[in-house]
Design a protein around this motif. Structure first.
Motif, mmCIF file in Angstrom:
data_model
loop_
_atom_site.group_PDB
_atom_site.id
_atom_site.type_symbol
_atom_site.label_atom_id
_atom_site.label_comp_id
_atom_site.label_asym_id
_atom_site.label_seq_id
_atom_site.Cartn_x
_atom_site.Cartn_y
_atom_site.Cartn_z
ATOM 1 N N ALA A 157 0.862 -1.178 0.000
ATOM 2 C CA ALA A 157 0.000 0.000 0.000
ATOM 3 C C ALA A 157 0.897 1.227 0.000
ATOM 4 O O ALA A 157 2.102 1.134 0.272
ATOM 5 N N PHE A 158 0.304 2.383 -0.301
ATOM 6 C CA PHE A 158 1.100 3.608 -0.264
ATOM 7 C C PHE A 158 0.202 4.805 0.039
ATOM 8 O O PHE A 158 -1.035 4.701 0.019
ATOM 9 N N ALA A 159 0.806 5.929 0.344
ATOM 10 C CA ALA A 159 0.086 7.182 0.568
ATOM 11 C C ALA A 159 0.834 8.298 -0.133
ATOM 12 O O ALA A 159 2.066 8.274 -0.234
ATOM 13 N N SER A 160 0.081 9.285 -0.604
ATOM 14 C CA SER A 160 0.675 10.382 -1.367
ATOM 15 C C SER A 160 -0.039 11.681 -1.027
ATOM 16 O O SER A 160 -1.272 11.718 -0.911
ATOM 17 N N SER A 161 0.731 12.757 -0.859
ATOM 18 C CA SER A 161 0.151 14.070 -0.598
ATOM 19 C C SER A 161 1.235 15.145 -0.703
ATOM 20 O O SER A 161 2.417 14.864 -0.482
#
Length: 645
Positions: free
Chosen positions: A311-315
């Motif tokens: 999974a990953f997160a981006s911002s």
């Protein structure tokens, strides 16, 4: 002999006036009969460990994806290398297509109550796939035949994938609209400085083919989570230049995506037990400081070994900090946290990395060493959800709440990320086991800075409710108001009773560690757990598995009377519940001294009443069953003598 005969006569008289004693035949050997054991075969042994011919299929993934923050779409290309280690050739494989849950006519949408629940989600999404190609072996003839049904995709081969080591490749392009409300497992969070994208279940994933059920193709509905094969991941995420991306596994192109200063800070963090900023709160939004380029797109490249998911997160709104994790072997990993301005503060997410580090280090010492290079905590609109090496936790969480959700989600690295149980069918084997280990982690953190809530007697109200359900109820079937107890608290209390009341720390810990070691990166069934616990601990526990995990019976031990006799006291105990249990009781004497005694569970094999002769030359002041309050005894009014009620 005279004194002995007197005692026997007293016992007979004592029982003759006990109304409850007349019911003794109602509760005996049936509670102890054999239950659900794996008889043992070449794949799974009777001792609970994988058999000599245990096999498990696997899948390696290479993925390239691009996030469009204007349209909120993710587009990608995936190539899956499938390893068929099973003893039979395969004409097709099944893939899990979880984004198809976010459509109006998905089974998950249609089985969501009108009033909604935690697993309500957007309904304007779903996968679009193209250029599907599948072939067995390197020279196989390519096939483009597939069927998508709800959240499952069946991909066919022109030639079967050979058994016992055959390989196949499946590739396709995919895209979907990123849901805002992703069933509290993924989604978008609009914050002051930018959107936080929490990306999970974002690529087609291979379903498990095992020796128990063959293909595990239960649809993705909501409460039931995941069952996945292990493999290696190589994935690249292209995002707008001003975004920060964190993900499962190791970042392998730090020189391309981090500034020199950020690389220096990362190195400092890798050598520090104190939290180090990678991006400070004041730097957020200042791309001349935070980004190595000032326009266009940028690609973040990650690799993950021997994992079941990514999974990953981006911002562009992330504050980012990190610290070193010290592992028992001497190896190091890194705790990281990303959060936004709204979550910042000493009472909130600025302690996230401290919590992450403490949690990972505790479980590594206590049970099994953490296997991944990073552990990332993401402040998200997801209340709490776990994936290998990365978790999403509620961005509003603070103090004890933030510790609790952080510790719980990282505890899931052990169950089910390391021990790969089937969450879709047996939620208790991950949620319950994890809630159990959370108790000890919480007790250990800062010498008990935050209290554990895993108290047996808190369950009594639910355990006596007519609407309660068994732990064995599948999560997608269980009533939503029962899920917390069925999947989390009741199984956790069960393990705590085993450790604190029935087996003791040494025997339990040996068995539980043996279970983790034997089934790390494998697929255990409930019977495997039961068998290995009994074999290593040296205890027949079928009465416990049957009553607590697969039944709805309750514990109600009673202290029915105390009578002095020559040389001691006759103490009458009863088992008024449907679940037998050893009797741990504490005797307090008139001189203030105490001693603790234990009667084995076998006293209940012959009936529901038992009289124990306590040899004592001192006056008894008090007797109490379960003095440490480890049992969820549904009627504590009969646990003391003299009665306190």
């Amino acid at each position: 002999m005279k004194h002995l005969m007197e005692k026997v006569l007293v016992v007979i008289a004592f029982f003759s006036i006990s109304a409850y004693a007349q019911e003794a035949d109602d509760n005996n050997q049936g509670l102890f009969d054999e239950f659900m054991y794996n008889r043992g075969n070449a794949y799974r042994s009777a001792s609970g460990v994988p058999g000599p011919e245990y096999w498990q299929n696997g899948a390696d993934y290479k993925i390239e994806a691009e996030l469009d923050d204007e349209t909120n779409y993710l587009k990608g290309k995936i190539t899956i290398t499938y390893h068929n280690n099973s003893p039979q050739p395969l004409d097709f494989i099944w893939l899990q297509m979880d984004q198809n849950r976010f459509t109006e006519d998905s089974r998950g949408t249609l089985t969501t109550p009108i009033e909604g629940n935690r697993y309500s989600g957007d309904v304007d999404g779903g996968y679009k796939v193209s250029d599907v190609t599948a072939k067995a072996g390197r020279r196989g003839k390519a096939s483009s035949e597939y069927i998508i049904t709800d959240t499952r995709m069946q991909v066919f081969f022109n030639e079967p994938v050979p058994a016992k080591g055959g390989e196949a490749t499946v590739s396709m392009n995919f895209e979907f609209k990123i849901p805002e409300k992703g069933m509290d497992r993924m989604g978008r969070l609009n914050m002051k400085n930018g959107v936080v994208y929490s990306m999970a279940q974002w690529y087609p994933r291979v379903a498990v083919f095992d020796d128990i059920k063959g293909w595990n193709v239960e649809p993705y509905l909501g409460a039931g989570e995941f069952y996945l094969e292990y493999g290696d991941f190589d994935y690249a995420i292209t995002v707008p230049y001003d975004h920060i991306v964190v993900g499962s596994g190791a970042l392998v192109n730090a020189g391309d995506v981090l500034t020199k200063e950020q690389q220096n800070r990362m190195k400092k963090a890798s050598e520090s037990d104190e939290t180090v900023y990678i991006i400070t709160p004041d730097e957020v939004g200042n791309t001349s400081v935070t980004r190595p380029k000032q326009e266009g797109k940028i690609t973040w490249h990650f690799k993950m070994k021997n994992a079941r998911d990514i999974a990953f997160a981006s911002s562009k709104a992330f504050i980012w900090d990190a610290a070193r994790i010290n592992l028992p072997s001497g190896k190091k990993a890194m705790a990281q946290s990303v959060y936004t301005e709204e979550s910042d503060g000493e009472m909130a997410w600025s302690r996230s990395t401290e919590y992450t580090k403490a949690s990972i280090e505790h479980y590594s010492r206590m049970w099994h060493e953490y296997p991944y290079p990073v552990a990332v905590n993401v402040a998200s609109n997801v209340g709490g959800m776990e994936y290998p090496g990365i978790v999403f936790c509620g961005y509003k969480a603070k103090t004890a709440g933030l510790w609790g959700v952080t510790d719980h989600e990282f505890g899931h690295i052990w169950f089910p990320m390391i021990v790969g149980s089937n969450e879709r069918r047996y939620a208790w084997m991950d949620e319950g086991f994890n809630t159990f280990i959370n108790h000890y982690s919480t007790e250990a953190f800062n010498n008990g800075e935050y209290p554990s809530r895993l108290e047996a007697r808190r369950l009594v109200g639910w355990l006596t409710d007519k609407g309660r359900e068994s732990i064995s109820t599948y999560p997608d079937v269980v009533q939503s108001h029962n899920l917390g107890m069925v999947a989390y608290y009741k199984p956790a209390i069960g393990l705590k009773m085993l450790r604190e009341y029935i087996l003791g720390h040494e025997r339990f810990d040996n068995a539980f560690r043996a279970y983790i070691k034997a089934w790390a990166y494998k697929h255990p069934q409930p019977s495997d757990f039961f068998n290995i616990m009994e074999n290593v601990a040296g205890e027949n526990l079928n009465w416990f598995w049957k009553g607590w995990f697969y039944g709805n019976e309750n514990i109600d031990l009673s202290l029915d009377g105390v009578r002095p006799v020559d040389g001691g006291y006759l103490i009458s105990f009863g088992n008024r519940g449907g679940l037998p249990m050893p009797v741990v009781f504490e005797v307090t004497y008139a001189d203030g001294s105490k001693e603790k005694k234990t009667l084995p569970v076998e006293v209940w094999q012959r009936g529901a009443a038992w009289t124990h002769l306590l040899n004592a030359d001192k006056e008894i002041k008090k007797i109490e069953i379960d003095p440490d309050k480890e049992l969820p005894d549904v009627n504590i009014s009969n646990n003391n003598w003299p009665s306190e009620f």
